[in-house]
Design a protein around this motif. Structure first.
Motif, PDB file in Angstrom:
ATOM      1  N   GLY A 131       5.817   6.461  -1.140  1.00 16.45           N
ATOM      2  CA  GLY A 131       6.565   6.439  -2.395  1.00 16.45           C
ATOM      3  C   GLY A 131       7.068   5.032  -2.652  1.00 16.45           C
ATOM      4  O   GLY A 131       6.292   4.077  -2.735  1.00 16.45           O
ATOM      5  N   ASP A 132       8.395   4.879  -2.729  1.00 14.56           N
ATOM      6  CA  ASP A 132       8.988   3.575  -2.996  1.00 14.56           C
ATOM      7  C   ASP A 132       9.549   2.898  -1.753  1.00 14.56           C
ATOM      8  O   ASP A 132      10.114   1.802  -1.847  1.00 14.56           O
ATOM      9  N   ALA A 133       9.426   3.536  -0.594  1.00 15.59           N
ATOM     10  CA  ALA A 133      10.051   3.003   0.617  1.00 15.59           C
ATOM     11  C   ALA A 133       9.010   2.836   1.717  1.00 15.59           C
ATOM     12  O   ALA A 133       8.084   3.649   1.833  1.00 15.59           O
ATOM     13  N   PRO A 134       9.145   1.809   2.550  1.00 15.22           N
ATOM     14  CA  PRO A 134       8.186   1.632   3.635  1.00 15.22           C
ATOM     15  C   PRO A 134       8.455   2.580   4.787  1.00 15.22           C
ATOM     16  O   PRO A 134       9.610   2.935   5.075  1.00 15.22           O
ATOM     17  N   LEU A 135       7.379   3.010   5.444  1.00 18.48           N
ATOM     18  CA  LEU A 135       7.527   3.719   6.704  1.00 18.48           C
ATOM     19  C   LEU A 135       8.038   2.749   7.764  1.00 18.48           C
ATOM     20  O   LEU A 135       7.787   1.547   7.706  1.00 18.48           O
ATOM     21  N   LEU A 136       8.726   3.296   8.756  1.00 11.41           N
ATOM     22  CA  LEU A 136       9.274   2.442   9.812  1.00 11.41           C
ATOM     23  C   LEU A 136       8.228   2.053  10.845  1.00 11.41           C
ATOM     24  O   LEU A 136       8.333   0.990  11.475  1.00 11.41           O
ATOM     25  N   GLY A 137       7.212   2.898  11.046  1.00  8.50           N
ATOM     26  CA  GLY A 137       6.167   2.547  11.988  1.00  8.50           C
ATOM     27  C   GLY A 137       6.730   2.167  13.347  1.00  8.50           C
ATOM     28  O   GLY A 137       7.591   2.859  13.898  1.00  8.50           O
ATOM     29  N   PRO A 138       6.280   1.034  13.905  1.00  3.87           N
ATOM     30  CA  PRO A 138       6.711   0.649  15.250  1.00  3.87           C
ATOM     31  C   PRO A 138       8.172   0.237  15.356  1.00  3.87           C
ATOM     32  O   PRO A 138       8.663   0.034  16.466  1.00  3.87           O
ATOM     33  N   ASP A 139       8.850   0.117  14.228  1.00  8.11           N
ATOM     34  CA  ASP A 139      10.279  -0.227  14.249  1.00  8.11           C
ATOM     35  C   ASP A 139      11.163   1.010  14.394  1.00  8.11           C
ATOM     36  O   ASP A 139      12.383   0.889  14.574  1.00  8.11           O
ATOM     37  N   ALA A 140      10.566   2.191  14.306  1.00 12.36           N
ATOM     38  CA  ALA A 140      11.362   3.416  14.217  1.00 12.36           C
ATOM     39  C   ALA A 140      12.168   3.695  15.472  1.00 12.36           C
ATOM     40  O   ALA A 140      13.329   4.109  15.402  1.00 12.36           O
ATOM     41  N   PHE A 179       8.648   8.221   9.551  1.00 10.42           N
ATOM     42  CA  PHE A 179       9.834   8.275   8.706  1.00 10.42           C
ATOM     43  C   PHE A 179      10.043   6.963   7.956  1.00 10.42           C
ATOM     44  O   PHE A 179       9.735   5.879   8.467  1.00 10.42           O
ATOM     45  N   THR A 180      10.621   7.064   6.764  1.00 10.00           N
ATOM     46  CA  THR A 180      11.225   5.901   6.119  1.00 10.00           C
ATOM     47  C   THR A 180      12.613   5.687   6.734  1.00 10.00           C
ATOM     48  O   THR A 180      13.117   6.538   7.485  1.00 10.00           O
ATOM     49  N   GLY A 181      13.232   4.570   6.399  1.00  9.32           N
ATOM     50  CA  GLY A 181      14.565   4.323   6.930  1.00  9.32           C
ATOM     51  C   GLY A 181      15.560   5.393   6.534  1.00  9.32           C
ATOM     52  O   GLY A 181      16.385   5.840   7.342  1.00  9.32           O
ATOM     53  N   GLU A 182      15.505   5.837   5.280  1.00  2.78           N
ATOM     54  CA  GLU A 182      16.432   6.867   4.809  1.00  2.78           C
ATOM     55  C   GLU A 182      16.180   8.194   5.519  1.00  2.78           C
ATOM     56  O   GLU A 182      17.118   8.884   5.923  1.00  2.78           O
ATOM     57  N   GLU A 183      14.899   8.539   5.702  1.00  5.60           N
ATOM     58  CA  GLU A 183      14.577   9.789   6.388  1.00  5.60           C
ATOM     59  C   GLU A 183      15.035   9.753   7.843  1.00  5.60           C
ATOM     60  O   GLU A 183      15.548  10.750   8.361  1.00  5.60           O
ATOM     61  N   LEU A 184      14.857   8.628   8.493  1.00  2.00           N
ATOM     62  CA  LEU A 184      15.289   8.531   9.887  1.00  2.00           C
ATOM     63  C   LEU A 184      16.804   8.645   9.987  1.00  2.00           C
ATOM     64  O   LEU A 184      17.323   9.310  10.898  1.00  2.00           O
ATOM     65  N   MET A 242       0.843  -1.195   0.000  1.00  2.00           N
ATOM     66  CA  MET A 242       0.000   0.000   0.000  1.00  2.00           C
ATOM     67  C   MET A 242       0.877   1.242   0.000  1.00  2.00           C
ATOM     68  O   MET A 242       1.772   1.376   0.820  1.00  2.00           O
ATOM     69  N   THR A 243       0.633   2.138  -0.943  1.00  5.34           N
ATOM     70  CA  THR A 243       1.378   3.386  -1.033  1.00  5.34           C
ATOM     71  C   THR A 243       0.548   4.512  -0.433  1.00  5.34           C
ATOM     72  O   THR A 243      -0.662   4.553  -0.596  1.00  5.34           O
ATOM     73  N   THR A 244       1.196   5.430   0.234  1.00  9.16           N
ATOM     74  CA  THR A 244       0.480   6.496   0.922  1.00  9.16           C
ATOM     75  C   THR A 244       1.151   7.826   0.686  1.00  9.16           C
ATOM     76  O   THR A 244       2.297   7.902   0.243  1.00  9.16           O
ATOM     77  N   GLU A 245       0.432   8.870   0.980  1.00  9.81           N
ATOM     78  CA  GLU A 245       0.976  10.218   0.999  1.00  9.81           C
ATOM     79  C   GLU A 245       1.420  10.546   2.426  1.00  9.81           C
ATOM     80  O   GLU A 245       1.007   9.896   3.385  1.00  9.81           O
ATOM     81  N   PRO A 246       2.271  11.559   2.605  1.00  4.42           N
ATOM     82  CA  PRO A 246       2.666  11.943   3.961  1.00  4.42           C
ATOM     83  C   PRO A 246       1.456  12.218   4.847  1.00  4.42           C
ATOM     84  O   PRO A 246       0.461  12.786   4.418  1.00  4.42           O
ATOM     85  N   GLU A 301      -1.866  -6.523  14.730  1.00  9.64           N
ATOM     86  CA  GLU A 301      -0.955  -6.914  13.654  1.00  9.64           C
ATOM     87  C   GLU A 301      -1.291  -6.185  12.355  1.00  9.64           C
ATOM     88  O   GLU A 301      -0.395  -5.731  11.625  1.00  9.64           O
ATOM     89  N   SER A 302      -2.568  -6.045  12.063  1.00  9.20           N
ATOM     90  CA  SER A 302      -2.969  -5.359  10.838  1.00  9.20           C
ATOM     91  C   SER A 302      -2.648  -3.865  10.917  1.00  9.20           C
ATOM     92  O   SER A 302      -2.167  -3.263   9.945  1.00  9.20           O
ATOM     93  N   PHE A 303      -2.902  -3.255  12.079  1.00  8.59           N
ATOM     94  CA  PHE A 303      -2.559  -1.844  12.248  1.00  8.59           C
ATOM     95  C   PHE A 303      -1.060  -1.629  12.081  1.00  8.59           C
ATOM     96  O   PHE A 303      -0.630  -0.678  11.412  1.00  8.59           O
ATOM     97  N   ASN A 304      -0.246  -2.491  12.691  1.00 10.10           N
ATOM     98  CA  ASN A 304       1.206  -2.333  12.576  1.00 10.10           C
ATOM     99  C   ASN A 304       1.673  -2.483  11.131  1.00 10.10           C
ATOM    100  O   ASN A 304       2.600  -1.788  10.694  1.00 10.10           O
ATOM    101  N   ALA A 305       1.024  -3.384  10.384  1.00 10.20           N
ATOM    102  CA  ALA A 305       1.356  -3.506   8.960  1.00 10.20           C
ATOM    103  C   ALA A 305       0.997  -2.219   8.215  1.00 10.20           C
ATOM    104  O   ALA A 305       1.726  -1.776   7.323  1.00 10.20           O
ATOM    105  N   HIS A 306      -0.109  -1.599   8.602  1.00 11.59           N
ATOM    106  CA  HIS A 306      -0.487  -0.324   7.992  1.00 11.59           C
ATOM    107  C   HIS A 306       0.545   0.754   8.311  1.00 11.59           C
ATOM    108  O   HIS A 306       0.859   1.600   7.467  1.00 11.59           O
TER     109      HIS A 306
END
Length: 266
Positions: free
Chosen positions: A173-182, A119-124, A1-5, A162-167
């Motif tokens: 864009g082309d990179a995943p957000l870090l979410g709970p891993d940040a 953040f994405t990994g690169e942004e973090l 799933m791709t999202t906007e900021p 689990e579903s919320f964390n996946a969200h």
């Protein structure tokens, strides 16, 4: 799933501010004070929203303070400027993932709150490099860790979590957000750059006194889980109705787990 900021609405920020204030770690602030100058502070708050971090932290720090509030949302900055947390406040409309070292020149402290999961990994990595380069303490509060507790428990709690964390890890864009891993990623990144990192839990504890926030949180939490996993749609709707009824009656409590971190130059 791709999202906007993600954009935080002012009403949501106002609703959550008391719970944020109650959750943040005062122990880390006690530790922080020993690493700050005593003749005046220049504080940069990154992703400031309406200024809630400054409203909470400024009274806990000694001496004269100047705060520079950074956000990409002009409406939030306007609100922050209209309700300044300290006498000396400057607002800057900018993208905090694109700041340069000069933007934090002279900083005594860098702060952020409820930010890292977006953040994405690169942004973090850029964020940590920027903060580490400022050679001052960095206090980041209220980073989600992907754990929620609702009492009484329900068989669907884990599946929705689990579903919320996946969200939370969806593509930007082309990179995943870090979410709970940040938060864990940030701790490792600061330590790789030679900073000493301290962490403390900072959970929201939402009972009858925070019923409006708990209901709003529930709607957003279940809504994101349903968006991520459409196959949950029917059972999630029934689940949300049950949980809303419990919260309305005051028979359920919600704990949303976060972590605060303090990174100190050595």
């Amino acid at each position: 799933m791709t999202t906007e900021p993600v954009r935080a609405a002012p009403d949501w920020l106002a609703l959550r501010e008391p719970a944020d204030a109650a959750a943040r770690s005062t122990g880390l602030v006690d530790l922080l004070r020993a690493h700050l100058p005593t003749d005046g502070l220049l504080v940069h708050d990154l992703g400031c929203g309406t200024g809630s971090m400054a409203r909470w932290l400024a009274p806990r720090l000694a001496g004269p303070q100047r705060w520079v509030l950074h956000d990409r949302d002009a409406e939030l900055l306007t609100h922050a400027a209209a309700h300044p947390p300290v006498p000396q406040v400057e607002t800057r409309h900018d993208d905090i993932t694109r700041l340069a070292a000069d933007d934090l020149a002279g900083a005594s402290l860098v702060t952020a709150s409820a930010l890292l999961d977006m953040f994405t990994g690169e942004e973090l990595d850029r964020f940590v490099a920027l903060c580490a380069g400022a050679r001052c303490p960095v206090l980041v509060t209220l980073s989600v860790v992907g754990t929620v507790g609702i009492d009484p428990p329900d068989p669907l709690d884990r599946r929705l979590t689990e579903s919320f964390n996946a969200h939370q890890r969806r593509l930007l864009g082309d990179a995943p957000l870090l979410g709970p891993d940040a938060a864990g990623t940030a701790v490792d990144a600061f330590r790789r750059r030679g900073l000493e990192v301290h962490t403390r839990p900072s959970p929201w504890r939402l009972g009858p006194d925070h019923a409006d926030l708990a209901l709003a949180w529930l709607d957003g939490w279940v809504g994101a889980a349903r968006e991520q996993s459409p196959e949950l749609d029917r059972v999630a709707a029934d689940y949300a109705a049950r949980r809303r009824a419990e919260l309305d009656r005051g028979t359920a409590t919600v704990t949303v787990h976060h972590v605060d971190l303090l990174a100190l130059p050595t």
